[in-house]
Design an enzyme around this catalytic site. Structure first.
Site, PDB file in Angstrom:
ATOM      1  N   ALA A 125      -3.357   3.899  -1.226  1.00 48.81           N
ATOM      2  CA  ALA A 125      -3.871   4.575  -0.025  1.00 48.81           C
ATOM      3  C   ALA A 125      -4.918   5.601  -0.434  1.00 48.81           C
ATOM      4  O   ALA A 125      -5.982   5.706   0.176  1.00 48.81           O
ATOM      5  CB  ALA A 125      -2.731   5.241   0.741  1.00 48.81           C
ATOM      6  N   ILE A 139       0.859  -1.195   0.000  1.00 50.95           N
ATOM      7  CA  ILE A 139       0.000   0.000   0.000  1.00 50.95           C
ATOM      8  C   ILE A 139       0.888   1.235   0.000  1.00 50.95           C
ATOM      9  O   ILE A 139       1.353   1.689   1.037  1.00 50.95           O
ATOM     10  CB  ILE A 139      -0.978   0.019   1.193  1.00 50.95           C
ATOM     11  CG1 ILE A 139      -1.914  -1.189   1.105  1.00 50.95           C
ATOM     12  CG2 ILE A 139      -1.793   1.321   1.180  1.00 50.95           C
ATOM     13  CD1 ILE A 139      -3.074  -1.157   2.066  1.00 50.95           C
ATOM     14  N   HIS A 140       1.151   1.742  -1.197  1.00 49.97           N
ATOM     15  CA  HIS A 140       1.922   2.972  -1.335  1.00 49.97           C
ATOM     16  C   HIS A 140       0.933   4.119  -1.547  1.00 49.97           C
ATOM     17  O   HIS A 140      -0.246   3.983  -1.218  1.00 49.97           O
ATOM     18  CB  HIS A 140       2.949   2.832  -2.471  1.00 49.97           C
ATOM     19  CG  HIS A 140       2.372   2.319  -3.752  1.00 49.97           C
ATOM     20  ND1 HIS A 140       2.026   3.135  -4.786  1.00 49.97           N
ATOM     21  CD2 HIS A 140       2.030   1.059  -4.134  1.00 49.97           C
ATOM     22  CE1 HIS A 140       1.526   2.407  -5.781  1.00 49.97           C
ATOM     23  NE2 HIS A 140       1.507   1.147  -5.408  1.00 49.97           N
ATOM     24  N   ALA A 141       1.399   5.225  -2.085  1.00 46.21           N
ATOM     25  CA  ALA A 141       0.547   6.416  -2.170  1.00 46.21           C
ATOM     26  C   ALA A 141      -0.754   6.187  -2.950  1.00 46.21           C
ATOM     27  O   ALA A 141      -1.830   6.525  -2.470  1.00 46.21           O
ATOM     28  CB  ALA A 141       1.337   7.570  -2.785  1.00 46.21           C
TER      29      ALA A 141
END
Lengths: 85, 162
Positions: free
Chosen positions: A19, A14-16
């Site tokens: 998210a 879950i990166h930018a």
């Protein structure tokens, strides 16, 4: 309260972007959403906290929904998670 | 605002790099251009270095080095994302200098990147700088489009909500 669990399958975790998409997906729910792991749960409507959990592929996340339409929302989000994460 | 010893109620975020300022809406990625991650601005980098834009704590230096989130001393949550979709590079061409949890002062180097190599791999190096908690602040103002130097004013936020 309704609780769901999901194991992250996206190899990048879950990166930018995920998210942001997750926050967008829960935005319509008027109740409270918490996201995280047994170690740390954060506000599911705030990008910063979710991003900073640093969740990786293979991690199991828990989401809790508390409010009107919690069942419908939990189902919708589970679908979102299966499709996107 | 007037007189000595009075603390300003304006939070200032400096540019983390030399480059050209463009509106977030021009970024070819809806997560940024539609403001899903928050309001902000973008820079087309002309240097390969990301400097701390203000005094802050590094909330998360992504292990791939392509992005960093900062909690400023004034409580502003900032994301600096070097390039679009660059998570896919898995850390290639990025050199992490500061790590999660570290306290940094404005102007300190947070990470370095090889812009030419990233471009050569087919990635856009445009760097969005977004505020993740705009609701905790009042009006946000952004630098005008055009040339910007690292350390120049990029974003100002009024404290204490609108």
């Amino acid at each position: 309260m309704k609780e769901i669990k999901h194991i992250i399958k996206d190899e990048l975790g879950i990166h930018a972007r995920p998210a942001g998409l997750l926050v967008k997906a829960v935005a319509g729910f008027s109740g409270e959403v918490r996201v995280g792991t047994p170690q740390k749960m954060v506000d599911g409507k705030r990008i910063f906290g979710i991003m900073n959990l640093g969740l990786k592929c293979g991690d199991e996340i828990t989401l809790t929904f508390d409010g009107i339409d919690e069942d419908v929302t939990a189902e919708k989000i589970l679908l979102f998670l299966n499709e996107n994460l | 605002m007037f007189g000595f010893g009075k603390k300003s109620n304006i939070t200032t975020i400096a540019s983390p790099m030399n480059g050209t300022v463009i509106p977030l809406s021009e970024i070819n990625d809806p997560v940024f251009s539609q403001g899903i991650l928050g309001p902000g601005i973008a820079i087309k980098p002309e240097s390969g270095c990301v400097l701390a834009p203000c005094n802050a704590v590094i909330e998360q230096m992504f292990e791939t080095g392509h992005a960093v989130s900062l909690l400023t001393d004034d409580g502003l949550q900032l994301l600096i994302h070097v390039g679009i979709d660059t998570v896919k590079l898995k850390g290639m061409y990025y050199t992490i200098v500061k790590n999660s949890g570290e306290k940094v002062n404005k102007g300190e180097v947070l990470m370095e990147f090889d812009a030419a190599a990233i471009s050569a791999e087919g990635f856009d190096t445009v760097t969005p700088v977004v505020v993740c908690n705009p609701d905790d602040f009042g009006k946000l103002s952004f630098a005008k489009e055009g040339t910007v130097k690292a350390g120049d004013m990029l974003i100002t936020a009024r404290k204490g909500g609108s």
